[in-house]
Each structure stands twice: as structure tokens, then as C-alpha cells.
Design a protein around this motif. Structure first.
Motif, PDB file in Angstrom:
ATOM      1  N   GLY A 238      14.638  53.833 -10.941  1.00 25.76           N
ATOM      2  CA  GLY A 238      15.235  54.609  -9.854  1.00 25.76           C
ATOM      3  C   GLY A 238      16.615  55.169 -10.157  1.00 25.76           C
ATOM      4  N   PRO A 239      17.589  54.321 -10.561  1.00 23.96           N
ATOM      5  CA  PRO A 239      18.928  54.854 -10.847  1.00 23.96           C
ATOM      6  C   PRO A 239      18.966  55.820 -12.023  1.00 23.96           C
ATOM      7  CG  PRO A 239      19.047  52.501 -10.415  1.00 23.96           C
ATOM      8  CD  PRO A 239      17.589  52.851 -10.539  1.00 23.96           C
ATOM      9  N   LEU A 240      17.976  55.767 -12.920  1.00 24.96           N
ATOM     10  CA  LEU A 240      17.921  56.694 -14.048  1.00 24.96           C
ATOM     11  C   LEU A 240      17.384  58.057 -13.628  1.00 24.96           C
ATOM     12  CD1 LEU A 240      16.509  54.324 -16.822  1.00 24.96           C
ATOM     13  CD2 LEU A 240      18.805  55.296 -16.760  1.00 24.96           C
ATOM     14  N   ILE A 241      16.351  58.056 -12.790  1.00 26.61           N
ATOM     15  CA  ILE A 241      15.706  59.309 -12.424  1.00 26.61           C
ATOM     16  C   ILE A 241      16.399  59.985 -11.243  1.00 26.61           C
ATOM     17  CG2 ILE A 241      14.048  58.265 -10.828  1.00 26.61           C
ATOM     18  CD1 ILE A 241      13.381  61.190 -13.250  1.00 26.61           C
ATOM     19  N   GLY A 242      17.087  59.206 -10.411  1.00 26.93           N
ATOM     20  CA  GLY A 242      17.745  59.769  -9.225  1.00 26.93           C
ATOM     21  C   GLY A 242      18.685  60.922  -9.547  1.00 26.93           C
ATOM     22  N   PRO A 243      19.638  60.742 -10.466  1.00 25.41           N
ATOM     23  CA  PRO A 243      20.547  61.848 -10.796  1.00 25.41           C
ATOM     24  C   PRO A 243      19.830  63.055 -11.403  1.00 25.41           C
ATOM     25  CG  PRO A 243      21.471  59.760 -11.531  1.00 25.41           C
ATOM     26  CD  PRO A 243      20.056  59.488 -11.123  1.00 25.41           C
ATOM     27  N   VAL A 244      18.758  62.822 -12.144  1.00 26.12           N
ATOM     28  CA  VAL A 244      18.022  63.937 -12.747  1.00 26.12           C
ATOM     29  C   VAL A 244      17.430  64.825 -11.661  1.00 26.12           C
ATOM     30  CG1 VAL A 244      16.092  64.561 -14.233  1.00 26.12           C
ATOM     31  CG2 VAL A 244      17.521  62.593 -14.820  1.00 26.12           C
ATOM     32  N   ILE A 245      16.836  64.196 -10.635  1.00 24.73           N
ATOM     33  CA  ILE A 245      16.278  64.974  -9.523  1.00 24.73           C
ATOM     34  C   ILE A 245      17.379  65.743  -8.811  1.00 24.73           C
ATOM     35  CG2 ILE A 245      15.063  64.816  -7.320  1.00 24.73           C
ATOM     36  CD1 ILE A 245      13.674  62.319  -8.384  1.00 24.73           C
TER      37      ILE A 245
END
Length: 402
Positions: A238-245
Motif C-alpha cells: 500500500g505505501p509503495l503504490i499509493g504515491p504512484v497512483i
């Protein structure tokens, strides 16, 4: 489902979220305007000349009392840096401006839950500490000097005029005396309307994107993307993909909260929501502005450090809140079609819409209209400031505005 029906569904979702958050947005911007009306920007630069912990704490507090518009925060941070603030303090000010403001906390609590407000105000300082440490360890003086040379070129980004405006009350007296005066009322109205003008684009785009995503993207997509079938993997992912989105959504400021609510209902982890919201400072349009302001190398450094500290803050919030039992057990963010009812939301919306109307009328009656035309004016020169409200009743116009 026909095209028109699909569009109607998306607009209904966006409209529902808009109705849920209207009063909270007005309240948040009013409180922010009150604070900004009594805090003079001329005092800020002298307080941010180094990167000591006490200085960074002041930068955090001053940023939290500043504009919540991401573009204005980025422009103001560059202005502070050009006028003598340390680069680290300027970046801390920028982070606090968009992630520790009262309006963000209110809308998070209302739309997703109070736990997210608490997480934002815990995770924000964690990110700030991480940025300060990373700058101390990895950012060399030579790179900062090069960034300062680039900054002094004065290339325009976005919301330069708004960032340069100082609309605070210049007269003396206590907080309440200044606030209750006619000049105080005028200052609050001008700041309130200008803040709305600065963020309205992002709020509208954010609501429309959130409505479209809620209406058109099936739950199965989010469940696969966020690895909801694997609890530990989901918490790590979650914390890895959140900023990408967030970067790909192009939405910044508080406009990304409605989409955060959709992602939470879709299955992203608690820490993923936090890192997603933090990432409004690394969306693609702002990265291009960083490149104008500080050069390509510093832009890449900011992207790397900001992303890493967002992820770390997301992990710390995820596992600490989980250990304390503070993560909501259900995913019930207020996303979806709701009919208008005579409930507390309706009553509060009426009250605060009347307040907004009173401030808007005051804004235009006291000559605020021309200010809207120079919001995107040129950046201020070093040592140049916007004008506050003086005894002669003059209105604030942006330094360097064109």
C-alpha cells in the motif's frame, strides 16, 4: 449501461461527495484565513535561516498556518529560499503547508474517518523528520548552491501571484482585536476567497475523478491491485503504490482526498492512504515546476527523497496504528449516491454557505476582484513582499505580479 447513464452515475457519485464535504471545506478555509490574517509573512524568512530542529519546528508551524494550495505552497517555498531561508526549512514549510493544514484534517475526518486525520498529523511530522535527515546526509552544499542559482533566475511556475500575496492585518493590538476589526474582516474575506480560487480547480477535478473511478472501476480491479487477499503483502504494498497512483492522478492539495476515500473502499492499506495523500507534492505538473525552480538534478533528488519518506511514514503509521488498534475495521468512506435529507449535513451546509456568501460579498465590496486577475503573476524578487492591510485601507496585491 449507456454512455449517458455511465456519465450520470459518475456525476452522481461526485455530487454526493461534494454535498458531504461542502461545509467542512468552508469551515477549514475560514479557520485557515483567520490564522493567515494575523500572521505576517515578513517575519517568516528571518525565522527559517538554518536547518536546526527548532528552526524546522517553526517552519512546520508556519507552513501549517499557510496556504493549502500545493502550487502556491511550492511557489512560496521557492520565494522563501530566494530570500534567505535554508533549503531544508523551505521544503519543510512546503510539506506542512499541504499536509498539516486544518482543512485537510476536517475533510479527512468527515469523508473517511477521524483515524485518517490523526494519521495525517502523525505521519506529516515523521515525513518532515525523514526529509531533514535525508537532506543532511545526502544533499551537498554544491547542489543547494546550484539550486539557488536556478531559483534566482525567477522562472515562473504556477500560482506565483497568490504565493506572493500577504493579506494579513498590519495594525497592532491583540489577536482578537485585529480579528474583530473591519480590516480583520476584510483580510479574512480576501484570504478566504483567494484560497478557494487557488484550489477550486483541484477540488473539482479530484471530485470528478473520484466520482468516475467510484462509478466505473470495479471492486475486483482494486482488490487485485492492492493484494487484498494477502493481508501482510497488502500492508507492505500500500505505501509503495499509493504515491504512484497520486502522481499519475495529477490531482493535488485537498482535491485528492475524495479519491483517497475511493481507494480506501477499494482495499488499499491504511498506510497506503497516508502516503497517497502526501504525494500531492510529487505529481507530474509539480515535478515540472521543480525543474524550473531548482534544476533537473535537484528535482530528481526531491522526487527520490520525498517518495522514500512518504513510504516510510506510511509504513510507520500502518504498523503503529495497527498495533494500537486504530485502523478502522470496516471500509465505509462516504462514497456513493445519497439523497438530500434534512440531517446535520444539510443544516451545516446551509449555515456555512451563508458564511461563504458573506465573505464573498465582503471580498468584492472591498476591491478584491482585481486580485483574482494577478494570481498567476510573476514571482517576487528576493527581499520583495506583498503588502498587508495598512491604516489607509489599501488592499494587498502580489509582489512581482504582472
Amino acid at each position: 449501461m449507456t454512455v449517458l447513464a455511465a456519465i450520470g452515475h459518475a456525476l452522481a457519485e461526485a455530487g454526493s461527495m461534494t454535498w458531504q464535504i461542502t461545509w467542512s471545506l468552508i469551515l477549514g478555509f475560514t479557520l485557515s484565513a483567520i490564522v493567515q490574517a494575523v500572521v505576517r509573512r515578513q517575519t517568516v524568512v528571518a525565522m527559517l535561516g538554518d536547518d536546526r530542529p527548532a528552526t524546522l519546528a517553526r517552519a512546520t508551524g508556519l507552513g501549517a498556518a499557510s496556504s493549502s494550495c500545493s502550487y502556491a505552497a511550492v511557489a512560496l517555498a521557492r520565494s522563501l529560499f530566494r530570500q534567505g531561508a535554508s533549503f531544508t526549512a523551505a521544503m519543510v514549510f512546503e510539506i506542512a503547508s499541504t499536509n498539516l493544514v486544518v482543512e485537510l484534517g476536517i475533510i479527512l475526518a468527515l469523508l473517511i474517518g477521524w483515524q485518517f486525520t490523526l494519521a495525517e498529523f502523525v505521519g506529516g511530522p515523521i515525513m518532515i523528520v525523514g526529509v531533514a535527515v535525508a537532506f543532511r546526509l545526502f544533499v551537498r552544499t554544491r547542489l543547494i548552491d546550484a539550486a539557488r542559482q536556478q531559483a534566482d533566475r525567477g522562472l515562473a511556475g504556477s500560482m506565483e501571484g497568490h504565493a506572493a500575496m500577504d493579506m494579513s492585518v498590519a495594525s497592532g493590538g491583540s489577536f482578537w482585536h485585529r480579528l474583530a476589526s473591519r480590516k480583520g474582516y476584510t483580510a479574512v474575506s480576501h484570504i478566504f476567497v483567494m484560497e478557494w480560487a487557488a484550489v477550486i480547480r483541484d477540488v473539482v477535478i479530484g471530485l470528478l475523478i473520484a466520482g468516475a473511478v467510484a462509478a466505473w472501476v470495479p471492486d475486483s480491479f482494486w482488490q487485485h491491485l492492492f493484494l487484498t487477499g494477502h493481508p501482510l503483502a497488502a500492508r507492505l504494498w500500500g505505501p509503495l503504490i499509493g504515491p504512484v497512483i497520486s502522481v499519475l492522478s495529477f490531482v493535488c492539495s485537498i482535491g485528492n482526498v475524495p479519491l483517497a476515500a475511493v481507494l480506501w473502499n477499494g482495499g488499499i492499506s491504511f498506510g497506503g492512504v497516508v502516503s497517497f495523500i502526501f504525494a500531492d507534492l510529487i505529481i507530474i505538473p509539480i515535478l515540472f515546476i521543480y525543474r524550473k525552480y531548482y534544476g533537473t538534478r535537484m528535482t530528481l533528488v526531491l522526487l527520490g527523497i520525498f517518495y522514500a519518506t512518504m513510504v516510510i511514514a506510511g509504513y510507520i503509521v500502518e504498523f503503529s496504528f495497527g498495533a494500537l488498534g486504530l485502523i478502522p475495521a470496516t471500509r465505509a468512506a462516504k462514497v456513493g449516491e445519497t439523497s438530500l435529507q434534512w440531517n446535520y449535513t444539510t443544516y451545516l451546509n446551509i449555515v456555512f454557505l451563508l458564511l461563504a456568501a458573506a465573505l464573498l460579498i465582503r471580498f468584492f465590496r472591498t476591491g478584491g476582484g482585481p486580485m483574482l486577475k494577478v494570481m498567476g503573476g510573476g514571482p517576487a524578487e528576493p527581499g520583495q513582499h506583498g503588502h498587508g492591510y495598512h491604516d489607509h485601507g489599501g488592499r494587498a496585491l502580489p509582489a512581482g505580479g504582472r
